[in-house]
Design a protein around this motif. Structure first.
Motif, short mmCIF file in Angstrom:
data_model
loop_
_atom_site.label_atom_id
_atom_site.label_comp_id
_atom_site.label_asym_id
_atom_site.label_seq_id
_atom_site.Cartn_x
_atom_site.Cartn_y
_atom_site.Cartn_z
N SER A 55 85.34 36.75 151.39
CA SER A 55 85.88 35.90 150.31
C SER A 55 87.07 36.58 149.65
O SER A 55 88.08 35.93 149.37
N ASP A 97 80.81 33.02 145.17
CA ASP A 97 82.03 32.79 145.93
C ASP A 97 83.10 32.18 145.04
O ASP A 97 84.26 32.54 145.11
N ARG A 100 84.54 34.88 142.91
CA ARG A 100 85.40 35.81 143.65
C ARG A 100 86.71 35.15 144.03
O ARG A 100 87.72 35.80 144.12
N GLU A 146 84.95 30.26 155.97
CA GLU A 146 84.21 31.52 155.87
C GLU A 146 82.77 31.31 156.31
O GLU A 146 82.08 30.43 155.81
MG MG Z 1 81.81 35.38 150.65
#
Ligand code: MG
Ligand code: GTP
Length: 303
Positions: A55, A97, A100, A146
């Motif tokens: 991430s 996530d 981040r 991802e």
């Molecule tokens: Mg991640």
């Protein structure tokens, strides 16, 4: 909403359409059957073990792309699809996530979507293929996906992504040792992230040795520190070069695999699969799997 407007609709409408498909709403089938995915948009799969910095790396790549916005962004911008690991903490992971990636969360040229692996009995999230095609149809310049994991998930992501990036860290020695040839094959670029820690150079050598064993010529390996952006421009340049050289004919081989996944998904519900599993479990060891299979096929044909 007319599907031909998918390219021009606002992000909120796009999010609503994705939800309709994700949740199998009645409109989903029509939406999917009218999609016009743009195969020239590079879909970049970012995969690797939990916590490797996937991430953070996507966040850094997004910054790098946005710093060259005039040159690189012609359409909707950057679409990010984060597929959460199937753990009871999915919701936490999802929030994590978002945190981040938060520096871009509100940028008008960045669209972030998390997809839970819920309901999926193995493999990628049930709707990954569809949502990727939706994003391919929505006029993005770049799409990042991802996924967590090392092993099977890379092979699956390779059938979806044009470029697969495997993110490792200096401590990933064991993972590289046990990495199957198939994984070496599917990764187009290897990243040794967290290269601010010791062991990064050894890790690079391990990747080269593993590649040699699996017969892969000169793998592309990049050292990064995703948090500070070190090495990220270099990685972006490699991705841009690869994006220009995507061999779409080669991808045709993977279409059969993709079609089979869609057909399996449309024909079998999670309940069907659970029912099958229960039958196999209840058979006390003296089952006939062929009879169970033919009974099963008859029962789903009836429905
Ligand atoms: Mg991640
Ligand atoms: N030292 C160091 N830490 C990093 C680097 N990149 C990421 N991190 C940290 O590593 C942790 C995990 O980063 P993430 O980007 O969430 O990793 P991930 O691979 O997306 O993790 P999952 O999605 O949970 O599998 C965070 O605390 C990051 O700040 C790096 O290059 N060096």
């Amino acid at each position: 909403m007319a599907i031909e407007n998918l390219k021009n609709c606002d992000m909120r409408t796009l999010a609503r359409i994705i939800s309709a498909v994700e949740n199998d709403e009645p409109s989903a089938q029509t939406i999917l059957e009218n999609l016009q995915p743009d195969l020239l948009i590079p879909v970049i799969g970012i995969t690797g073990p939990p916590g490797a910095g996937k991430s953070t790396l996507i966040n850094a790549l997004t910054s790098s792309i946005l710093s060259k916005e005039k040159e690189l962004i012609k359409g909707r911008g950057i679409g990010i699809l984060a597929i959460d690991p199937s753990s009871p903490f999915t919701y936490g992971a999802l929030l994590g996530d978002r945190l981040r990636m938060s520096s871009h969360f509100n940028h008008q040229k960045v669209f972030i979507r998390s997809l839970a692996t819920r309901g999926s009995l193995g493999g990628l999230s049930a709707k990954t293929i569809e949502i990727t095609d939706l994003m391919r149809s929505a006029g993005f310049d770049f799409i990042f996906i991802e996924t967590v994991g090392i092993g099977q998930s890379e092979v699956e992501i390779a059938s979806l992504a044009d470029i697969t990036v495997l993110v490792l860290v200096p401590e990933s020695g064991d993972e590289v040792q046990t990495m199957k040839a198939g994984v070496m094959e599917t990764a187009d670029v290897f990243v040794v992230n967290k290269s601010d820690r010791t062991g990064a150079d050894t890790m690079v050598q391990s990747i080269h040795s593993a590649a040699l064993i699996s017969g892969k010529e000169k793998p592309e390996v990049v050292l990064t520190v995703a948090g500070t952006g070190k090495g990220v421009d270099k990685l972006l340049n490699i991705l841009l070069a690869k994006a220009n050289a995507i061999d779409h004919k080669k991808k045709a081989d993977l279409l059969l695999e993709k079609a089979l996944q869609i057909i399996r998904q449309w024909m079998l519900s999670d309940e069907d699969i659970l029912h099958l599993r229960a039958q196999l479990n209840n058979s006390n060891g003296n089952m006939n799997i062929y009879r169970i299979a033919s009974d099963f096929i008859r029962s789903i044909r009836k429905n």
